[in-house]
Design a protein around this motif. Structure first.
Motif, PDB file in Angstrom:
ATOM      1  N   ALA A 291     -27.562  34.011 -31.111  1.00  0.00           N
ATOM      2  CA  ALA A 291     -28.145  33.208 -30.034  1.00  0.00           C
ATOM      3  C   ALA A 291     -29.370  32.434 -30.527  1.00  0.00           C
ATOM      4  CB  ALA A 291     -28.516  34.102 -28.853  1.00  0.00           C
ATOM      5  N   TYR A 292     -30.201  33.077 -31.337  1.00  0.00           N
ATOM      6  CA  TYR A 292     -31.385  32.389 -31.838  1.00  0.00           C
ATOM      7  C   TYR A 292     -31.009  31.198 -32.704  1.00  0.00           C
ATOM      8  CZ  TYR A 292     -35.490  31.330 -34.639  1.00  0.00           C
ATOM      9  OH  TYR A 292     -36.517  30.665 -35.273  1.00  0.00           O
ATOM     10  N   TRP A 293     -30.116  31.434 -33.665  1.00  0.00           N
ATOM     11  CA  TRP A 293     -29.764  30.343 -34.582  1.00  0.00           C
ATOM     12  C   TRP A 293     -28.999  29.230 -33.869  1.00  0.00           C
ATOM     13  CZ3 TRP A 293     -32.691  30.164 -38.473  1.00  0.00           C
ATOM     14  CH2 TRP A 293     -33.123  31.332 -39.120  1.00  0.00           C
ATOM     15  N   ASP A 294     -28.189  29.584 -32.887  1.00  0.00           N
ATOM     16  CA  ASP A 294     -27.512  28.557 -32.082  1.00  0.00           C
ATOM     17  C   ASP A 294     -28.541  27.619 -31.451  1.00  0.00           C
ATOM     18  OD1 ASP A 294     -24.843  29.054 -32.482  1.00  0.00           O
ATOM     19  OD2 ASP A 294     -24.559  30.221 -30.660  1.00  0.00           O
ATOM     20  N   LYS A 295     -29.539  28.213 -30.832  1.00  0.00           N
ATOM     21  CA  LYS A 295     -30.553  27.422 -30.136  1.00  0.00           C
ATOM     22  C   LYS A 295     -31.372  26.599 -31.128  1.00  0.00           C
ATOM     23  CE  LYS A 295     -34.557  27.925 -27.051  1.00  0.00           C
ATOM     24  NZ  LYS A 295     -35.406  28.896 -26.299  1.00  0.00           N
TER      25      LYS A 295
END
Length: 425
Positions: free
Chosen positions: A52-56
């Motif tokens: 989720a962090y890297w997606d954002k």
């Protein structure tokens, strides 16, 4: 932070989260428009996955840099160092990697120096102990990402029931462990010297007796007299009297020790900020303090705490320098770094993100970890052989405290392997 493995959290290979692309965009080559990042999985469940962090972050980066793309591949902490090494050997290194060690690649001339890919302000913003650990011969190659320091945790309720006092010295630690054992505490002192992260627990103890992995010249000193004294004391005063619990220290991994602590089965264990967060979330009353020092040191000296960091590094490829620089400067913006650190209850690696951390201002315990980090001693990650040497330590250091062992013999064996690894290849 793993380096945990040198990283901060457990391997989650069984969760089906890993070895997959977070943002699958374009080709896998270094063509100046597509950046490949390899990173470890910090999460312990689908809900906490790093995905989720890297997606954002990558979505925000590509929006700010039209025409640029980012591919992110996640691996378990237990595998990421090996996978990146394999990629390098196959001449297929990523553009950027996040892992537990960097200096072997720096020694091979494969990495950009920070000055080649970061702004002057960003390069100067790292906390001094981390910048020092990330530098080889005065040049910064390993970019600290998130970090942690280690403090001794104690279960206040178990201490109260046992009439034990928070220890400041080894002898007081032993007294507290004996009192906890009398009250039926399963692990009076949890001693995780199993292969997951034995090198962290070992360093904590070594520092508390004025020792460590290296001497004042930076050379390995694993079998020093100070370290030998340390492991002999642990063996004679904690392991032999059965104050370390039902699992032999050489078989007790960090995550198992932490899980036992959260169950209320542990009186004392060395831990880092995320464990304190989990304990408080469960309503546990937990005290934290600097690791007690050996009685020979007493009040005469305050040893540094053990610090752990995870390292970003930028691999040289034709035509990728500008893209790599843009990406790294973006990653290390306060809001992006602080979001990741806060997500996993770790410490940001930069001065400005640390100062801006609301968690630090609101939580006195967080400030205690930050204060310890500012003067912490880290692993000798600037030594190219450290990745191999740390694996040797993880696999063998627990043997030094076995009831039938001679600590000196075990340490000498590890030290010889370290010397062999440190020889030019």
């Amino acid at each position: 932070m793993r380096p945990r493995p040198f990283g901060m959290t457990a391997s989650v290979a069984a969760l089906g989260l890993l070895g997959s692309l977070v943002t699958a965009c374009g080709s896998s080559g270094s063509d100046g428009t597509t950046l490949r990042l390899v990173a470890p999985e910090y999460g312990t469940s689908p809900a906490t996955s790093s995905r989720a962090y890297w997606d954002k972050l990558t979505a925000a980066f590509t929006a700010a840099h039209p025409g640029k793309k980012v591919e992110v591949t996640l691996y378990p902490w237990a595998d990421v160092d090996r996978e990146v090494t394999r990629m390098v050997q196959d001449d297929n290194a990523p553009d950027v990697a996040l892992m537990g060690a960097y200096s072997d690649f720096a020694a091979q001339g494969r990495l950009y120096a920070a000055s080649e890919v970061m702004s002057i302000r960003a390069e100067a913003n790292f906390l001094p102990p981390l910048a020092e650990a990330g530098s080889v011969d005065g040049t910064l190659y390993g970019l600290p990402f998130v970090a942690s320091s280690r403090l001794l945790f104690y279960n206040e309720e178990l201490f109260d029931e046992a009439g034990a006092e928070p220890p400041k010295t080894w002898s007081e630690l032993k007294d507290a462990a004996e009192a906890l054992k009398k009250e039926g505490v399963l692990y009076p002192y949890a001693l995780p010297l199993g292969p997951e992260e034995a090198h962290a627990e070992a360093l904590i103890w070594e520092l508390s007796n004025g020792g460590g992995y290296t001497d004042s010249t930076g050379r390995y000193s694993i079998a020093s007299e100070k370290n030998t004294q340390t492991f002999r004391w642990i063996k004679d005063n904690l392991v032999v009297p059965a104050l370390t619990g039902p699992v032999p220290p050489a078989e007790l991994n960090r995550q198992d020790a932490f899980a036992a602590f959260l169950r209320g089965d542990v009186g004392m264990v060395n831990g880092y900020p995320s464990l304190l967060h989990e304990a408080k979330a469960k309503g546990m009353k937990v005290g934290t303090l600097r690791m007690p020092v050996s009685d020979t040191l007493g009040d005469a000296e305050t040893p540094p705490a053990a610090g752990v960091a995870d390292w970003m590094m930028a691999f040289k490829h034709d035509g990728n320098r500008e893209l790599v620089g843009s990406f790294l400067n973006f990653v290390y913006e306060d809001k992006n770094l602080s979001e990741f650190a806060g997500r996993y209850h770790l410490l940001p690696s930069t001065v400005s993100a640390t100062q801006a951390s609301q968690d630090a201002a609101a939580d006195p315990s967080a400030e205690q970890f930050l204060a310890a980090l500012r003067s912490a001693q880290l692993y000798p990650v600037d030594e190219p052989s450290w990745l191999q040497v740390s694996n040797t330590i993880k696999e063998n250091i627990g043997k030094a405290v076995a009831p039938s062992a001679d600590p000196k013999t075990v340490l000498d064996s590890i030290a010889q392997q370290a010397r062999d690894e440190a020889q030019p290849r």
